[in-house]
Design a protein around this motif. Structure first.
Motif, PDB file in Angstrom:
ATOM      1  N   ASN A 102       0.830  -1.195   0.000  1.00  0.00           N
ATOM      2  CA  ASN A 102       0.000   0.000   0.000  1.00  0.00           C
ATOM      3  C   ASN A 102       0.875   1.260   0.000  1.00  0.00           C
ATOM      4  O   ASN A 102       1.480   1.594   1.008  1.00  0.00           O
ATOM      5  N   GLY A 103       0.957   1.926  -1.130  1.00  0.00           N
ATOM      6  CA  GLY A 103       1.763   3.131  -1.268  1.00  0.00           C
ATOM      7  C   GLY A 103       3.182   2.883  -1.744  1.00  0.00           C
ATOM      8  O   GLY A 103       3.879   3.820  -2.122  1.00  0.00           O
ATOM      9  N   SER A 104       3.637   1.637  -1.717  1.00  0.00           N
ATOM     10  CA  SER A 104       4.988   1.318  -2.174  1.00  0.00           C
ATOM     11  C   SER A 104       5.034   1.223  -3.689  1.00  0.00           C
ATOM     12  O   SER A 104       4.034   0.933  -4.342  1.00  0.00           O
ATOM     13  N   GLU A 105       6.210   1.475  -4.249  1.00  0.00           N
ATOM     14  CA  GLU A 105       6.420   1.386  -5.694  1.00  0.00           C
ATOM     15  C   GLU A 105       7.750   0.706  -5.949  1.00  0.00           C
ATOM     16  O   GLU A 105       8.785   1.148  -5.456  1.00  0.00           O
ATOM     17  N   ILE A 106       7.726  -0.377  -6.706  1.00  0.00           N
ATOM     18  CA  ILE A 106       8.933  -1.093  -7.073  1.00  0.00           C
ATOM     19  C   ILE A 106       8.957  -1.137  -8.596  1.00  0.00           C
ATOM     20  O   ILE A 106       8.219  -1.894  -9.223  1.00  0.00           O
ATOM     21  N   PHE A 107       9.780  -0.271  -9.173  1.00  0.00           N
ATOM     22  CA  PHE A 107       9.833  -0.135 -10.625  1.00  0.00           C
ATOM     23  C   PHE A 107      11.203  -0.534 -11.144  1.00  0.00           C
ATOM     24  O   PHE A 107      12.208  -0.392 -10.448  1.00  0.00           O
ATOM     25  N   PHE A 108      11.212  -1.002 -12.392  1.00  0.00           N
ATOM     26  CA  PHE A 108      12.469  -1.264 -13.081  1.00  0.00           C
ATOM     27  C   PHE A 108      12.325  -0.825 -14.529  1.00  0.00           C
ATOM     28  O   PHE A 108      11.217  -0.729 -15.064  1.00  0.00           O
ATOM     29  N   SER A 109      13.455  -0.553 -15.158  1.00  0.00           N
ATOM     30  CA  SER A 109      13.462  -0.277 -16.597  1.00  0.00           C
ATOM     31  C   SER A 109      14.748  -0.830 -17.180  1.00  0.00           C
ATOM     32  O   SER A 109      15.794  -0.852 -16.532  1.00  0.00           O
ATOM     33  N   ILE A 110      14.626  -1.303 -18.426  1.00  0.00           N
ATOM     34  CA  ILE A 110      15.754  -1.873 -19.145  1.00  0.00           C
ATOM     35  C   ILE A 110      15.540  -1.600 -20.626  1.00  0.00           C
ATOM     36  O   ILE A 110      14.400  -1.589 -21.100  1.00  0.00           O
ATOM     37  N   ASN A 111      16.613  -1.335 -21.341  1.00  0.00           N
ATOM     38  CA  ASN A 111      16.500  -1.128 -22.780  1.00  0.00           C
ATOM     39  C   ASN A 111      16.474  -2.473 -23.492  1.00  0.00           C
ATOM     40  O   ASN A 111      17.297  -3.343 -23.229  1.00  0.00           O
ATOM     41  N   ASN A 112      15.496  -2.621 -24.386  1.00  0.00           N
ATOM     42  CA  ASN A 112      15.332  -3.826 -25.186  1.00  0.00           C
ATOM     43  C   ASN A 112      15.161  -3.369 -26.633  1.00  0.00           C
ATOM     44  O   ASN A 112      14.227  -2.641 -26.933  1.00  0.00           O
ATOM     45  N   PHE A 113      16.081  -3.761 -27.489  1.00  0.00           N
ATOM     46  CA  PHE A 113      16.102  -3.279 -28.876  1.00  0.00           C
ATOM     47  C   PHE A 113      16.149  -1.750 -28.905  1.00  0.00           C
ATOM     48  O   PHE A 113      15.536  -1.115 -29.749  1.00  0.00           O
ATOM     49  N   SER A 142       9.404  10.264   7.376  1.00  0.00           N
ATOM     50  CA  SER A 142       8.230   9.816   8.121  1.00  0.00           C
ATOM     51  C   SER A 142       7.043  10.609   7.614  1.00  0.00           C
ATOM     52  O   SER A 142       7.134  11.831   7.438  1.00  0.00           O
ATOM     53  N   GLN A 143       5.940   9.880   7.362  1.00  0.00           N
ATOM     54  CA  GLN A 143       4.754  10.552   6.826  1.00  0.00           C
ATOM     55  C   GLN A 143       3.512   9.779   7.252  1.00  0.00           C
ATOM     56  O   GLN A 143       3.422   8.570   7.022  1.00  0.00           O
ATOM     57  N   ASN A 144       2.577  10.458   7.883  1.00  0.00           N
ATOM     58  CA  ASN A 144       1.304   9.870   8.300  1.00  0.00           C
ATOM     59  C   ASN A 144       1.484   8.585   9.111  1.00  0.00           C
ATOM     60  O   ASN A 144       0.771   7.605   8.914  1.00  0.00           O
ATOM     61  N   VAL A 186      20.023  -2.702 -15.584  1.00  0.00           N
ATOM     62  CA  VAL A 186      18.633  -2.576 -15.154  1.00  0.00           C
ATOM     63  C   VAL A 186      18.577  -1.435 -14.137  1.00  0.00           C
ATOM     64  O   VAL A 186      19.304  -1.445 -13.142  1.00  0.00           O
ATOM     65  N   LYS A 187      17.734  -0.456 -14.407  1.00  0.00           N
ATOM     66  CA  LYS A 187      17.542   0.659 -13.476  1.00  0.00           C
ATOM     67  C   LYS A 187      16.395   0.305 -12.548  1.00  0.00           C
ATOM     68  O   LYS A 187      15.330  -0.107 -13.001  1.00  0.00           O
ATOM     69  N   ILE A 188      16.627   0.494 -11.256  1.00  0.00           N
ATOM     70  CA  ILE A 188      15.634   0.133 -10.242  1.00  0.00           C
ATOM     71  C   ILE A 188      15.302   1.380  -9.425  1.00  0.00           C
ATOM     72  O   ILE A 188      16.185   2.122  -9.019  1.00  0.00           O
ATOM     73  N   SER A 189      14.002   1.569  -9.200  1.00  0.00           N
ATOM     74  CA  SER A 189      13.516   2.676  -8.387  1.00  0.00           C
ATOM     75  C   SER A 189      12.596   2.099  -7.318  1.00  0.00           C
ATOM     76  O   SER A 189      11.630   1.399  -7.641  1.00  0.00           O
ATOM     77  N   LEU A 190      12.903   2.379  -6.062  1.00  0.00           N
ATOM     78  CA  LEU A 190      12.133   1.851  -4.951  1.00  0.00           C
ATOM     79  C   LEU A 190      11.578   2.955  -4.071  1.00  0.00           C
ATOM     80  O   LEU A 190      12.278   3.896  -3.723  1.00  0.00           O
ATOM     81  N   LYS A 191      10.325   2.817  -3.722  1.00  0.00           N
ATOM     82  CA  LYS A 191       9.691   3.605  -2.674  1.00  0.00           C
ATOM     83  C   LYS A 191       8.976   2.575  -1.815  1.00  0.00           C
ATOM     84  O   LYS A 191       7.973   1.991  -2.234  1.00  0.00           O
ATOM     85  N   VAL A 192       9.536   2.306  -0.645  1.00  0.00           N
ATOM     86  CA  VAL A 192       8.981   1.265   0.228  1.00  0.00           C
ATOM     87  C   VAL A 192       8.359   1.931   1.444  1.00  0.00           C
ATOM     88  O   VAL A 192       9.037   2.617   2.217  1.00  0.00           O
ATOM     89  N   VAL A 193       7.067   1.720   1.590  1.00  0.00           N
ATOM     90  CA  VAL A 193       6.328   2.244   2.728  1.00  0.00           C
ATOM     91  C   VAL A 193       6.260   1.153   3.786  1.00  0.00           C
ATOM     92  O   VAL A 193       5.919   0.007   3.486  1.00  0.00           O
ATOM     93  N   ALA A 194       6.614   1.497   5.022  1.00  0.00           N
ATOM     94  CA  ALA A 194       6.592   0.525   6.115  1.00  0.00           C
ATOM     95  C   ALA A 194       5.876   1.132   7.311  1.00  0.00           C
ATOM     96  O   ALA A 194       5.904   2.337   7.526  1.00  0.00           O
TER      97      ALA A 194
END
Length: 177
Positions: free
Chosen positions: A26-37, A137-139, A168-176
């Motif tokens: 809930n609220g976390s984002e685990i993204f990746f990107s990689i170039n393909n062709f 810290s938030q809410n 591979v580029k990784i972007s993390l926003k982990v809500v705990a």
């Protein structure tokens, strides 16, 4: 009696500064990107689990042991996602989780920045990685954020594909909480 009061006060202060929290989707984002062709392919993962012990007062006691479900890979292309779940990529049947476990956390160079040395395990292969991260810290939640890169070949992902970038580029926003 004074000793017991001092001991209780020390325990109380430690309990306030070191807290065990759970990552949540809930609220976390685990993204990746990689170039393909030559085109950027983006995706996400979910299914966060694990525990985080966070203690800014004593980083030696802070730790992360967090996993994500590899079968949740989502690139908004069902056929590609099914291919990524097979043995030449993530082999989700045999390796259902991607895990990161901290080895050491130190203060970074910028205010609010920390550096984590961790072991990242993907597809049964464990490699040490280092990356900076921020904490806010938030809410009533603690939010950890970072961006870093890994080499997919280090983890046996995608075989020897020449059309697929190694980075591979990784972007993390982990809500705990």
């Amino acid at each position: 009696m004074r000793y017991i009061q001092t001991l209780f006060l020390s325990f109380f202060v430690f309990a306030l500064s070191a807290q065990t929290i759970k990552p949540t989707d809930n609220g976390s984002e685990i993204f990746f990107s990689i170039n393909n062709f030559g085109l950027s392919t983006k995706g996400s993962l979910s299914g966060l689990s694990g525990s985080i012990i966070w203690n800014t007062a004593d980083l030696k006691t802070a730790s992360f042991n967090v996993s994500v479900a590899s079968k949740t890979i989502n690139t908004d292309n069902r056929l590609r996602d099914e291919h990524l779940k097979k043995s030449d990529y993530f082999n989700v049947e045999k390796f259902p989780v991607i895990n990161i476990q901290s080895n050491q956390i130190i203060t970074g160079n910028k205010p609010g920045e920390f550096i984590m040395e961790a072991t990242l395990t993907i597809k049964g292969v464990s490699k040490k990685i280092n990356f900076p991260f921020n904490v806010i810290s938030q809410n009533g939640n603690t939010i950890f954020g970072t961006n870093f890169e890994i080499n997919r070949r280090d983890f046996g992902i995608g075989g020897g594909s020449i059309s697929l970038s190694n980075t591979v580029k990784i972007s993390l926003k982990v809500v705990a909480y």
